[in-house]
Enzyme design. Structure first.
Site: not given
Length: 274
Positions: A126-128, A130-131
């Site tokens: 999920v993190c990429p 969002e960034i």
């Protein structure tokens, strides 16, 4: 010849009812304990499935409904120094900015609004998303005098490796926002998002105003990413109230009606609404 007399009967022994039941249950208890030990041994010896490896790599079980998920009661969150309407906890550290290592600190953003968000780990799932979502829309934030900084417990070297990984391979590619390293976890602890038992953070997002005052906190559990649209809306709402002194009702967007915070003013709003 007469048969020998039978031996005298042995004296009868009587067990207390409670003790008798315990003796009857003892073999069952021993069997259950042995079965549990075998299951535990097999679980330790069994190699992780591909799905379990992904979860382990991401820092724990991250999907709803998993029986092995750490319960909220077992999470160890540090006492947050981040308080709404109070100065945001100071931070400084090394960040990756435009492919270079640079020292960055909170006071660099005095005079601007800052969206400061934490994500669990580099090279995850999920993190990429969002960034990249925040980075690709940085011009919208800058048009309202706002900057965005992302932070995790990874080192600046891991950040750079992730940036240098193409997006089609799960990397970030070229991004327009700084990635701050919090390798000693101090920033994450100060902001109350560090999970001691997992070794990474929750998805925390903090809006800090142009005077360094913390205006908004959002904490997401691991499986769900955050909304750029909602973050923009919140920044715009706080900026509007700062400038005009009026308050923003639920779902307010620029151009919508606001409320004058006094008895007569609120009646004007509700009269229009109804």
């Amino acid at each position: 010849m007469e048969a020998p007399p039978p031996p005298p009967p042995l004296p009868a022994t009587t067990l207390a009812p409670g003790r008798s039941r315990k003796l009857l249950l003892l073999p069952l208890l021993l069997f259950l304990l042995r079965a549990e030990a075998v299951r535990g041994f097999e679980a330790e010896e069994r190699p992780r499935t591909r799905e379990e490896e992904c979860h382990f790599y991401a820092g724990g079980q991250v999907y709803p409904g998993e029986v092995s998920r750490v319960s909220v009661a077992e999470h160890s969150l540090h006492l947050s120094k981040a308080k709404i309407s109070k100065p945001a906890p100071y931070w400084e550290g090394t960040a990756v900015i435009n492919g270079e290592f640079k020292e960055l600190k909170l006071t660099d953003y005095r005079g601007k609004y800052l969206v400061f968000f934490f994500y669990p780990l580099d090279f995850t799932f999920v993190c990429p998303t969002e960034i990249i979502a925040f980075g690709d829309r940085i011009d919208e934030f800058r048009s309202i005098n706002t900057e965005v900084v992302a932070c995790s417990v990874d080192s600046q070297f891991t950040h750079l490796a992730w940036i240098n990984t193409p997006r089609r391979q799960g990397g970030l590619g070229s991004i327009n926002i700084p990635l701050l390293a919090d390798l000693n976890h101090q920033i994450s602890k100060d902001y109350g998002v560090y999970l001691e038992d997992s070794g990474h953070t929750l998805r925390g997002l903090f809006i800090i105003d142009d005077k360094g005052i913390l205006r908004q906190i959002t904490l997401n559990d691991l499986p769900v990413g955050r909304s750029v649209d909602e973050t923009l809306r919140l920044v715009q709402a706080f900026q509007y109230t700062d400038k005009h002194g009026e308050v923003c009702p639920a779902g307010w967007k620029p151009g919508s009606e606001t409320i004058i915070p006094d008895p007569a003013g609120k009646l004007k709003y509700f009269d229009k609404l109804n």
